[in-house]
Scaffold this motif. Structure first.
Motif, short mmCIF file in Angstrom:
data_model
loop_
_atom_site.label_atom_id
_atom_site.label_comp_id
_atom_site.label_asym_id
_atom_site.label_seq_id
_atom_site.Cartn_x
_atom_site.Cartn_y
_atom_site.Cartn_z
N ASP A 10 0.82 -1.19 0.00
CA ASP A 10 0.00 0.00 0.00
C ASP A 10 0.86 1.26 0.00
O ASP A 10 0.55 2.24 -0.67
N SER A 11 1.95 1.23 0.76
CA SER A 11 2.85 2.37 0.81
C SER A 11 3.48 2.64 -0.55
O SER A 11 3.58 3.79 -1.00
N LEU A 12 3.92 1.58 -1.21
CA LEU A 12 4.50 1.73 -2.54
C LEU A 12 3.46 2.24 -3.53
O LEU A 12 3.75 3.08 -4.39
N ARG A 13 2.23 1.74 -3.41
CA ARG A 13 1.16 2.19 -4.30
C ARG A 13 0.85 3.67 -4.06
O ARG A 13 0.61 4.43 -5.00
N MET A 70 4.04 -2.09 -12.13
CA MET A 70 4.53 -3.29 -11.45
C MET A 70 3.55 -3.75 -10.38
O MET A 70 3.25 -4.95 -10.26
N LEU A 71 3.03 -2.80 -9.61
CA LEU A 71 2.11 -3.15 -8.53
C LEU A 71 0.77 -3.64 -9.06
O LEU A 71 0.12 -4.47 -8.42
N PHE A 72 0.36 -3.16 -10.23
CA PHE A 72 -0.87 -3.67 -10.80
C PHE A 72 -0.69 -5.13 -11.20
O PHE A 72 -1.63 -5.93 -11.11
N GLY A 73 0.50 -5.47 -11.66
CA GLY A 73 0.78 -6.88 -11.94
C GLY A 73 0.64 -7.74 -10.70
O GLY A 73 0.12 -8.86 -10.76
N VAL A 74 1.07 -7.20 -9.56
CA VAL A 74 0.90 -7.92 -8.29
C VAL A 74 -0.57 -8.11 -7.97
O VAL A 74 -1.01 -9.19 -7.53
N SER A 75 -1.38 -7.06 -8.20
CA SER A 75 -2.81 -7.15 -7.86
C SER A 75 -3.53 -8.19 -8.69
O SER A 75 -4.51 -8.79 -8.23
N ILE A 76 -3.06 -8.44 -9.91
CA ILE A 76 -3.67 -9.48 -10.74
C ILE A 76 -3.57 -10.84 -10.05
O ILE A 76 -4.52 -11.63 -10.06
N PHE A 77 -2.43 -11.09 -9.43
CA PHE A 77 -2.25 -12.35 -8.71
C PHE A 77 -3.01 -12.36 -7.39
O PHE A 77 -3.63 -13.36 -7.02
N VAL A 115 -4.64 6.05 -17.94
CA VAL A 115 -3.86 4.81 -18.02
C VAL A 115 -4.70 3.59 -17.67
O VAL A 115 -4.23 2.45 -17.83
N LEU A 116 -5.93 3.79 -17.18
CA LEU A 116 -6.74 2.66 -16.74
C LEU A 116 -7.06 1.71 -17.89
O LEU A 116 -7.06 0.48 -17.72
N LEU A 117 -7.34 2.27 -19.07
CA LEU A 117 -7.61 1.42 -20.23
C LEU A 117 -6.41 0.56 -20.56
O LEU A 117 -6.54 -0.65 -20.81
N SER A 118 -5.23 1.15 -20.55
CA SER A 118 -3.99 0.40 -20.84
C SER A 118 -3.77 -0.70 -19.81
O SER A 118 -3.38 -1.82 -20.16
N TYR A 119 -4.03 -0.40 -18.55
CA TYR A 119 -3.83 -1.39 -17.50
C TYR A 119 -4.81 -2.55 -17.64
O TYR A 119 -4.46 -3.72 -17.43
N ALA A 120 -6.06 -2.22 -17.98
CA ALA A 120 -7.06 -3.28 -18.15
C ALA A 120 -6.69 -4.20 -19.30
O ALA A 120 -6.75 -5.44 -19.18
N LEU A 121 -6.31 -3.62 -20.44
CA LEU A 121 -5.95 -4.43 -21.61
C LEU A 121 -4.73 -5.30 -21.33
O LEU A 121 -4.72 -6.49 -21.65
N ALA A 122 -3.71 -4.71 -20.72
CA ALA A 122 -2.52 -5.50 -20.38
C ALA A 122 -2.85 -6.55 -19.33
O ALA A 122 -2.32 -7.66 -19.36
N GLY A 123 -3.75 -6.20 -18.41
CA GLY A 123 -4.12 -7.14 -17.37
C GLY A 123 -4.78 -8.39 -17.91
O GLY A 123 -4.56 -9.49 -17.41
N LEU A 219 6.10 -4.66 -17.68
CA LEU A 219 6.32 -4.15 -16.33
C LEU A 219 5.47 -4.91 -15.31
O LEU A 219 5.92 -5.15 -14.18
N MET A 220 4.26 -5.27 -15.69
CA MET A 220 3.41 -6.05 -14.79
C MET A 220 4.06 -7.40 -14.49
O MET A 220 4.03 -7.87 -13.34
N MET A 221 4.64 -8.03 -15.50
CA MET A 221 5.29 -9.32 -15.28
C MET A 221 6.53 -9.16 -14.41
O MET A 221 6.79 -9.99 -13.53
N ILE A 222 7.29 -8.09 -14.63
CA ILE A 222 8.45 -7.84 -13.79
C ILE A 222 8.02 -7.61 -12.35
O ILE A 222 8.62 -8.13 -11.40
N GLY A 223 6.95 -6.82 -12.17
CA GLY A 223 6.46 -6.56 -10.83
C GLY A 223 5.96 -7.81 -10.13
O GLY A 223 6.24 -8.02 -8.94
#
Length: 400
Positions: A10-13, A70-77, A115-123, A219-223
């Motif tokens: 949460d702090s990083l986010r 990166m953190l959004f990649g974490v949230s997917i998991f 950026v939400l559209l980009s995050y959703a598509l990449a997600g 970046l999501m995969m790296i995160g």
């Protein structure tokens, strides 16, 4: 340990969503195409203006959107769990679908830089990789990022070596300024004029989505790999964080040197391209250095430990804070929505406005999270993809 790890994420986010605002501020204040430009900036290149631009480009630009990705990649998991978990996978797909709709609404009706559209598509792509091993995630993500970095480097080198490129770039820059002046009239007009111009600029950016998709997914995969390795949870060894910090700060010093050379040489466009390329290519390294500093702050006692504690509530309601930033900034700058200051505020003023919003969001996030389980827009989002969800924190009953 689980609670501490969540607080650290949460702090990083929170750090990410606040840092992004300083980078986005010029895009709210002037038409796209000249926001990051130095020579085309409508308020000149006075020392204070150039100083804010340098600090933003050196210490902020690309770093915090990288951290957020990166953190959004974490949230997917965290939301979807392993791929074998069909129930949680269904929830994840609904979550991303609603995020896609929020992104379309935000981008076309509020601010074109969404950026939400980009995050959703990449997600939607990264969710198929959420059960991969850390090694496979890291290898794939880094490979994509390095490939793009090499392509950008080749383009920068070609610009440096092409003798006629500067004249062509100058002509293109002049056309861009003329186009920006026309857009300025619309952004400073009525509510309907600013709304239509924003939608037009959003449409212009949509063809970039395939490139943004690949960069964001990498970046999501790296995160996610860093999360599974314990790097983003504070579980890695101190030596690992020290190494990441040293590498990231060396990369940051190199980027700073290139930007100083850019300014010392009179702001030539080819050198600017080199600086932007170095900035983008090294962003993940610097981002992990910033994350390491946050880990050290969380582990410490006294003053430094207060930083992640103050940022955690901001991160817990990052979705609300991100969209609120857009509402506040467009109310300040867009015509028909409030102060109508589009094109009127120089970079130092933008930095002051940004710091003011930082303070407000830190304070109001703390107040809100002391009383509620999640941010108001997080609650709406969760209700849409998961059903009825309690918002207010249950009151603690007094001991008998």
């Amino acid at each position: 340990m689980t609670k501490d790890r969540i607080v650290l994420l949460d702090s990083l986010r929170g750090l990410g969503v606040l840092g992004i605002l300083l980078c986005n501020a010029p895009d709210f204040a002037v038409p796209p195409g000249i926001a990051e430009s130095v020579k085309s900036w409508p308020h000149g290149t006075e020392p204070d203006t150039l100083g804010v631009w340098f600090v933003t480009q050196w210490l902020f630009q690309r770093k915090f959107v990288t951290l957020f990705s990166m953190l959004f990649g974490v949230s997917i998991f965290l939301v979807g769990g392993e791929r074998a978990d069909k129930a949680r996978g269904s929830i994840l797909r609904k979550r991303l679908s609603w995020m896609l709709l929020f992104g379309l609404l935000h981008g076309f009706a509020i601010w074109y830089g969404d950026v939400l559209l980009s995050y959703a598509l990449a997600g939607f792509a990264v969710m198929f990789a959420r059960s991969w091993s850390p090694k496979r995630l890291l290898w794939t993500g880094v490979s994509i990022w390095v490939a793009f970095s090499l392509l950008m480097t080749a383009g920068a080198v070609a610009m440096l070596l092409a003798p006629g490129e500067s004249a062509q770039a100058g002509a293109a820059a002049g056309a861009g300024v003329a186009k920006a002046k026309l857009a300025e009239i619309q952004y400073s007009g009525t509510f309907l004029q600013s709304l239509i111009q924003n939608a037009r600029d959003r449409l212009v950016l949509l063809p970039n989505e395939p490139i943004i998709f690949l960069m964001t997914a990498s970046l999501m995969m790296i995160g996610l790999a860093c999360f599974k390795l314990g790097l983003l949870t504070g579980e890695a060894r101190t030596r690992t964080y020290v190494i990441l910090l040293v590498i990231g700060l060396l990369a940051l010093a190199g980027v700073g040197f290139v930007f100083v050379q850019f300014m010392a040489q009179g702001l030539p466009r080819p050198m600017g391209m080199v600086a932007m390329t170095a900035q983008m290519a090294t962003a993940p390294l610097t981002t992990l250095a910033y994350a390491s500093l946050m880990v050290f702050a969380a582990r410490s006692r006294g003053f430094w430990s207060a930083i992640p504690k103050a940022l955690a509530p901001v991160g817990r309601m990052a979705f609300t804070n991100y969209l609120t930033q857009s509402l506040i900034m467009t109310a300040i700058f867009y015509g028909g929505r409030g102060l109508n200051l589009h094109g009127e505020v120089d970079r130092p003023g933008l930095a002051a406005i940004t710091v003011g919003i930082w303070i407000v969001q830190i304070l109001w996030s703390r107040w809100w999270m002391d009383r509620f389980e999640m941010g108001p827009l997080e609650w709406l989002w969760r209700r849409l993809y998961r059903g009825p969800t309690p918002l207010r924190r249950p009151k603690l009953e007094a001991a008998a």
